[in-house]
Every structure is written in structure tokens, then in C-alpha cells.
Design a protein around this motif. Structure first.
Motif, PDB file in Angstrom:
ATOM      1  N   LEU A  86       0.833  -1.201   0.000  1.00 33.68           N
ATOM      2  CA  LEU A  86       0.000   0.000   0.000  1.00 33.68           C
ATOM      3  C   LEU A  86       0.869   1.254   0.000  1.00 33.68           C
ATOM      4  CD1 LEU A  86      -2.672   1.504   0.225  1.00 33.68           C
ATOM      5  CD2 LEU A  86      -2.626   1.114   2.693  1.00 33.68           C
ATOM      6  N   TRP A  87       1.913   1.269   0.838  1.00 30.40           N
ATOM      7  CA  TRP A  87       2.820   2.413   0.862  1.00 30.40           C
ATOM      8  C   TRP A  87       3.514   2.591  -0.492  1.00 30.40           C
ATOM      9  CZ3 TRP A  87       2.958   6.509   3.625  1.00 30.40           C
ATOM     10  CH2 TRP A  87       2.540   6.484   4.961  1.00 30.40           C
ATOM     11  N   GLY A  88       3.818   1.478  -1.140  1.00 29.34           N
ATOM     12  CA  GLY A  88       4.418   1.568  -2.471  1.00 29.34           C
ATOM     13  C   GLY A  88       3.485   2.235  -3.454  1.00 29.34           C
ATOM     14  N   MET A  89       2.196   1.875  -3.408  1.00 28.59           N
ATOM     15  CA  MET A  89       1.212   2.505  -4.295  1.00 28.59           C
ATOM     16  C   MET A  89       1.062   3.993  -3.986  1.00 28.59           C
ATOM     17  SD  MET A  89       0.366   0.084  -6.294  1.00 28.59           S
ATOM     18  CE  MET A  89       2.026  -0.555  -6.011  1.00 28.59           C
ATOM     19  N   LEU A  91       3.400   6.024  -2.733  1.00 29.50           N
ATOM     20  CA  LEU A  91       4.584   6.728  -3.227  1.00 29.50           C
ATOM     21  C   LEU A  91       4.559   6.846  -4.746  1.00 29.50           C
ATOM     22  CD1 LEU A  91       7.354   5.235  -0.914  1.00 29.50           C
ATOM     23  CD2 LEU A  91       6.233   7.471  -0.749  1.00 29.50           C
ATOM     24  N   ILE A  92       4.108   5.805  -5.420  1.00 28.86           N
ATOM     25  CA  ILE A  92       3.974   5.860  -6.880  1.00 28.86           C
ATOM     26  C   ILE A  92       2.952   6.914  -7.281  1.00 28.86           C
ATOM     27  CG2 ILE A  92       3.113   4.575  -8.890  1.00 28.86           C
ATOM     28  CD1 ILE A  92       4.409   2.066  -7.632  1.00 28.86           C
ATOM     29  N   GLY A  93       1.847   6.957  -6.541  1.00 27.35           N
ATOM     30  CA  GLY A  93       0.816   7.947  -6.844  1.00 27.35           C
ATOM     31  C   GLY A  93       1.260   9.379  -6.609  1.00 27.35           C
ATOM     32  N   ILE A 171      -5.698  -1.438  -5.061  1.00 22.11           N
ATOM     33  CA  ILE A 171      -5.163  -0.477  -6.032  1.00 22.11           C
ATOM     34  C   ILE A 171      -3.823  -0.961  -6.572  1.00 22.11           C
ATOM     35  CG2 ILE A 171      -4.234   1.872  -6.282  1.00 22.11           C
ATOM     36  CD1 ILE A 171      -6.401   2.808  -4.362  1.00 22.11           C
ATOM     37  N   ASP A 172      -3.683  -0.945  -7.912  1.00 23.77           N
ATOM     38  CA  ASP A 172      -2.446  -1.392  -8.538  1.00 23.77           C
ATOM     39  C   ASP A 172      -1.645  -0.200  -9.067  1.00 23.77           C
ATOM     40  OD1 ASP A 172      -3.876  -0.603 -10.778  1.00 23.77           O
ATOM     41  OD2 ASP A 172      -4.303  -2.648 -11.438  1.00 23.77           O
ATOM     42  N   ILE A 173      -0.504  -0.472  -9.675  1.00 19.00           N
ATOM     43  CA  ILE A 173       0.388   0.600 -10.129  1.00 19.00           C
ATOM     44  C   ILE A 173      -0.269   1.506 -11.164  1.00 19.00           C
ATOM     45  CG2 ILE A 173       2.550   1.085 -11.358  1.00 19.00           C
ATOM     46  CD1 ILE A 173       3.781  -1.318  -9.973  1.00 19.00           C
ATOM     47  N   LEU A 177      -0.961   5.561 -10.509  1.00 15.30           N
ATOM     48  CA  LEU A 177      -0.412   6.615 -11.373  1.00 15.30           C
ATOM     49  C   LEU A 177      -1.522   7.497 -11.952  1.00 15.30           C
ATOM     50  CD1 LEU A 177       2.437   4.737 -13.272  1.00 15.30           C
ATOM     51  CD2 LEU A 177       2.692   6.658 -11.683  1.00 15.30           C
ATOM     52  N   LYS A 178      -2.644   6.878 -12.309  1.00 14.66           N
ATOM     53  CA  LYS A 178      -3.766   7.658 -12.842  1.00 14.66           C
ATOM     54  C   LYS A 178      -4.295   8.623 -11.779  1.00 14.66           C
ATOM     55  CE  LYS A 178      -5.374   4.096 -16.083  1.00 14.66           C
ATOM     56  NZ  LYS A 178      -6.467   3.117 -16.372  1.00 14.66           N
ATOM     57  N   ILE A 179      -4.470   8.108 -10.568  1.00 13.30           N
ATOM     58  CA  ILE A 179      -4.956   8.965  -9.482  1.00 13.30           C
ATOM     59  C   ILE A 179      -3.937  10.064  -9.191  1.00 13.30           C
ATOM     60  CG2 ILE A 179      -5.635   9.040  -7.051  1.00 13.30           C
ATOM     61  CD1 ILE A 179      -6.571   6.133  -7.346  1.00 13.30           C
ATOM     62  N   GLY A 180      -2.654   9.702  -9.221  1.00 17.06           N
ATOM     63  CA  GLY A 180      -1.605  10.697  -9.013  1.00 17.06           C
ATOM     64  C   GLY A 180      -1.624  11.780 -10.060  1.00 17.06           C
ATOM     65  N   ALA A 181      -1.940  11.414 -11.310  1.00 18.61           N
ATOM     66  CA  ALA A 181      -2.030  12.407 -12.380  1.00 18.61           C
ATOM     67  C   ALA A 181      -3.178  13.379 -12.111  1.00 18.61           C
ATOM     68  CB  ALA A 181      -2.223  11.707 -13.729  1.00 18.61           C
TER      69      ALA A 181
END
Length: 302
Positions: A86-89, A91-93, A171-173, A177-181
Motif C-alpha cells: 500500500l505504501w508503495g502505491m 509513493l507511486i501515486g 489499487i495497482d500501479i 499513477l492515474k490517481i496521481g495524475a
């Protein structure tokens, strides 16, 4: 000092409510500043409006400490692994917003921090929320009919059936990334960081609960990092806080924390039985009022 601390408490109250509800904390803070002026330096105010969010972040950390703690002895190895994932997701986001924030923060602050932009973003994203939730309700109704007719084999509610990502742990990678965008959109005041990421999450297939929780978790590194950057810029410029400014900062952060705890609990309880349509209408109404105010002010009517 007492008067300024009281103002800071009010600003902390506004921050605690608006940071997590999808109605734009920065936008509301700018509007409140129009009528309630802190007697502090301009440089301190710019820092204060960001650092005050740390109180809100601490509320998330405390409320979700067990879920977010990968070192908990109460968790099985599998659960600890899931927490690290989860923390990885998270940070990616955060990557898209971190890049955009570093590159455009000052430019956006100079060009978009005004009442007209705030009002426009309140209205635009309010409309998006309403349109999106109408679509969701239509899909949920169709799913419910299909389930009653036995055409839908997945267990669970109609809401679960239209969102492939039911919980934040799913939630996957690509989704992160989409949510982060979408979170990048929140650099424009009035957008709402939580609003943008919730919209991005739901459009990416996340349930309302999953999108909202991920929004909370995304805020931890982003807002802590943003707060540190603002403090660093303040100190590098050779500026020093007065006693009044220190008291203002402490009061604002503490009040933001307490109110955020209440707001988060309210929101999570609310979306389990309701959607985000009411927040959309709120944004539109407030946006129209704000637009009328600044429009009249610009024409010199008062």
C-alpha cells in the motif's frame, strides 16, 4: 497576539473541514483571507497556509495508524507485506504531483491564486461531481437489475459490481499513477486535492471508499513534503518568525488536527450511505456566490 491566535484557530477550523471534504481547502482559505486578515508578513502567510495542513495530515496518521503501520506485531507477515505494498502505491501515486509541484508551484501561485480562479474551479468540479455520480447511479441501477435477474454472479452490492477496485488494498500501479495524475490538477486553487483524486480514483474504477481512503494516504507524503519545502524557502530567505507568528502557527496546526479527525470520521460514514452529489451542489452554489462577490468588487460596486 490573542486576536491573531483566534484568527488562526478559525483558519485551522476551516482547514480541518475543507481539507478532506472535496470542496477545496486552499480555495476556502484564500476566500477566508479576503475577509479575515492575519496581521503577519506576506511570506509567513504563504507558508502558514501550507504548513497548517500538517495538522490535518496528523489526523490521518493517527486514525489509520494500525492500517498504515507495517511494523505492527499484531499483523501477520502477509498483512505487513500488504501494508508495504500500500505504501508503495502511495509513493507511486505521489510521483506526478511531486514533479508538477516542484516545477510549477511558484508560477501557479503568482498567476492563479485569486478569487475568480477559485470560483471557476469550484463550479467546474462541482459539475463534474454531479455528472459523474449521475452516471454511477445509472450504472448501479443497471447492475442491481442484472443481479435481481440472476445475470450478475459476483457477490456484493450494486456499487461493488461497477467498481473493479473495491478496497484501497486492491489499487495497482496503473491505477495509482492515474490517481496521481489527477492529483496534479489540485495545484490550481479551488480544485480541491481530495476532490481531484477522488474523481480520478472513481474514473479509474475505484469504489467511493477506496478512492477516498487512497486520497487520505496520498496526502501524507505530498503535504508533508510541500510543508517542508515552504518552511525551507522561508528560512533560506533569511526570514524569522515573530512570537505572534509562532503562536499563530501552533494554534492553526492544532485546531486543524482536531477538526480533521471529526471531518474524516464524518466523511467515511457519509459516503458509505451516500454519494458525492451534495458536495457538487455545494461547490456550485459557493462558486456562484464567490464569482458574484469578486465580479462586483472588480466593477467597483463596493
Amino acid at each position: 497576539m490573542i486576536i491573531e491566535v483566534l484568527k488562526a484557530l478559525f483558519l485551522g477550523f476551516v482547514e480541518g473541514i475543507t481539507e478532506w471534504l472535496p470542496i477545496s481547502s486552499t480555495g476556502h482559505m484564500i476566500l477566508v483571507d479576503e475577509f479575515l486578515k492575519l496581521d503577519v508578513s506576506e511570506q509567513f502567510l504563504a507558508m502558514f497556509l501550507v504548513v497548517i495542513q500538517i495538522g490535518a495530515i496528523m489526523a490521518v496518521i493517527i486514525l489509520y495508524f494500525t492500517k498504515l503501520n507495517p511494523f505492527s506485531r499484531k499483523k501477520t507477515p502477509k498483512q505487513r507485506k500488504s501494508t508495504w505494498r500500500l505504501w508503495g502505491m502511495v509513493l507511486i501515486g505521489c510521483i506526478p504531483a511531486a514533479i508538477v509541484g516542484i516545477l510549477l508551484d511558484d508560477w501557479v501561485h503568482d498567476h492563479f491564486y485569486n478569487g475568480i480562479v477559485v470560483a471557476a474551479m469550484l463550479i467546474v468540479y462541482g459539475i463534474i461531481f454531479i455528472v459523474m455520480e449521475r452516471r454511477n447511479r445509472r450504472l448501479e441501477a443497471q447492475a442491481a437489475i442484472a443481479m435481481r435477474r440472476g445475470k450478475h454472479t459476483r457477490p456484493g452490492s450494486a456499487e461493488v459490481s461497477i467498481f473493479r477496485t473495491a478496497t484501497v488494498d486492491d489499487i495497482d500501479i496503473p491505477t495509482a499513477l492515474k490517481i496521481g495524475a489527477f492529483q496534479c490538477l489540485a495545484i490550481v486553487p479551488g480544485t480541491s486535492r481530495s476532490g481531484a483524486t477522488i474523481i480520478g480514483g472513481m474514473l479509474s474504477g475505484c469504489s467511493r471508499v477506496a478512492a477516498t481512503e487512497f486520497t487520505f494516504f496520498l496526502a501524507i507524503p505530498i503535504m508533508f513534503g510541500w510543508g517542508i519545502v515552504k518552511v525551507a524557502k522561508f528560512l533560506v530567505a533569511g526570514l524569522v518568525m515573530s512570537q505572534t507568528e509562532i503562536a499563530v502557527l501552533v494554534a492553526g496546526v492544532l485546531c486543524s488536527f482536531v477538526v480533521s479527525v471529526i471531518s474524516i470520521k464524518f466523511l467515511m460514514g457519509y459516503i458509505k450511505k451516500n454519494d458525492f452529489t451534495a458536495f457538487g451542489w455545494y461547490r456550485i452554489v459557493v462558486g456562484i456566490i464567490v464569482l458574484s462577490y469578486f465580479g462586483a468588487k472588480g466593477m467597483g460596486l463596493f
